[in-house]
Scaffold this motif. Sequence first.
Motif, mmCIF file in Angstrom:
data_model
loop_
_atom_site.group_PDB
_atom_site.id
_atom_site.type_symbol
_atom_site.label_atom_id
_atom_site.label_comp_id
_atom_site.label_asym_id
_atom_site.label_seq_id
_atom_site.Cartn_x
_atom_site.Cartn_y
_atom_site.Cartn_z
ATOM 1 N N GLN A 224 0.844 -1.199 0.000
ATOM 2 C CA GLN A 224 0.000 0.000 0.000
ATOM 3 C C GLN A 224 0.880 1.250 0.000
ATOM 4 N N LEU A 257 -4.783 -6.926 1.390
ATOM 5 C CA LEU A 257 -5.776 -5.946 0.954
ATOM 6 C C LEU A 257 -7.000 -6.625 0.355
ATOM 7 N N ARG A 260 -9.751 -7.759 2.729
ATOM 8 C CA ARG A 260 -10.522 -6.714 3.422
ATOM 9 C C ARG A 260 -11.724 -6.256 2.588
ATOM 10 N N VAL A 265 -10.783 -0.471 1.329
ATOM 11 C CA VAL A 265 -9.460 -0.416 0.706
ATOM 12 C C VAL A 265 -9.386 0.728 -0.301
#
Length: 279
Positions: A224, A257, A260, A265
């Motif tokens: 990220q 990610l 989720r 996100v």
Amino acid sequence: MSTADLSRFSINQMTVKQLSMPELVDACVELGVPGVGLWREPVQSYGVEATAKLVRDAGLAVTTLCRGGFLTATDPDERAKALDDNRRAVDEAATLGTEVLVLVSGGLPAGSKDLHGARERIADALAELGPYAERHGVKLAIEPLHPMFASDRCVVSTLTQALDLAERFPAHQVGVTVDTYHIWWDDTAPAQIARAGAGGRIHTFQLADWTTPLPEGVLNGRGQIGDGSVDMREWKGHVEAAGYTGPIEVELFNDTLWARDGREVLAETAARFVEHVIR
């Protein structure tokens, strides 16, 4: 976040691949995300024409289509199939209304150690695909991938190598993808970005951070924004100094990610974009 902060932000579909196509479009509209980079497999699953209508009706720009490429085969039948598939990818890009088809060039054929020969076969394929793409209003963007992918995924590892291929053809046919994840380690990359900009060959700019340790298989290790080693503002400065003013696409392959909530996100990624790239 203001609308101005996100004016150049595009979310690549793979970052939130857990979202269906309608969910992705709805989330972008809700959060004020103006652009999406799409992938062929989910587009084909939803329907190319249906996807084009969905994003068009929502007022979203399709910044890229991923991906074409895999052009290194030596077997004539495999080569013919690859060229046909890339023509279909160009057709899909045109239908979706994007000017940019990202190319991942392909790795070494089984049993081969000939990197130079593989790159020459990419050039041979581009000689056929470039004019076809031009006729459809699409530009091909060669993406160099980190050298750890050279054997199985992409024999083009640096912007130098990508530009050496692209510059054999007109810039409105073939250029490059600048992706921070793949080039951040290369101290020649800033000069090559300037070279690409001078030739009008920066066709897309993508972001992902570099975090370690890499996961098993390494493919899904893109971090990220803000979690790793890459100075995003510095790279944005390089591409802007080279004349690039287009969309900035965040493309993350990350199992954590994907596990989720996709809207969460997307909201987080937009906020990280503003924090680490814009402000």
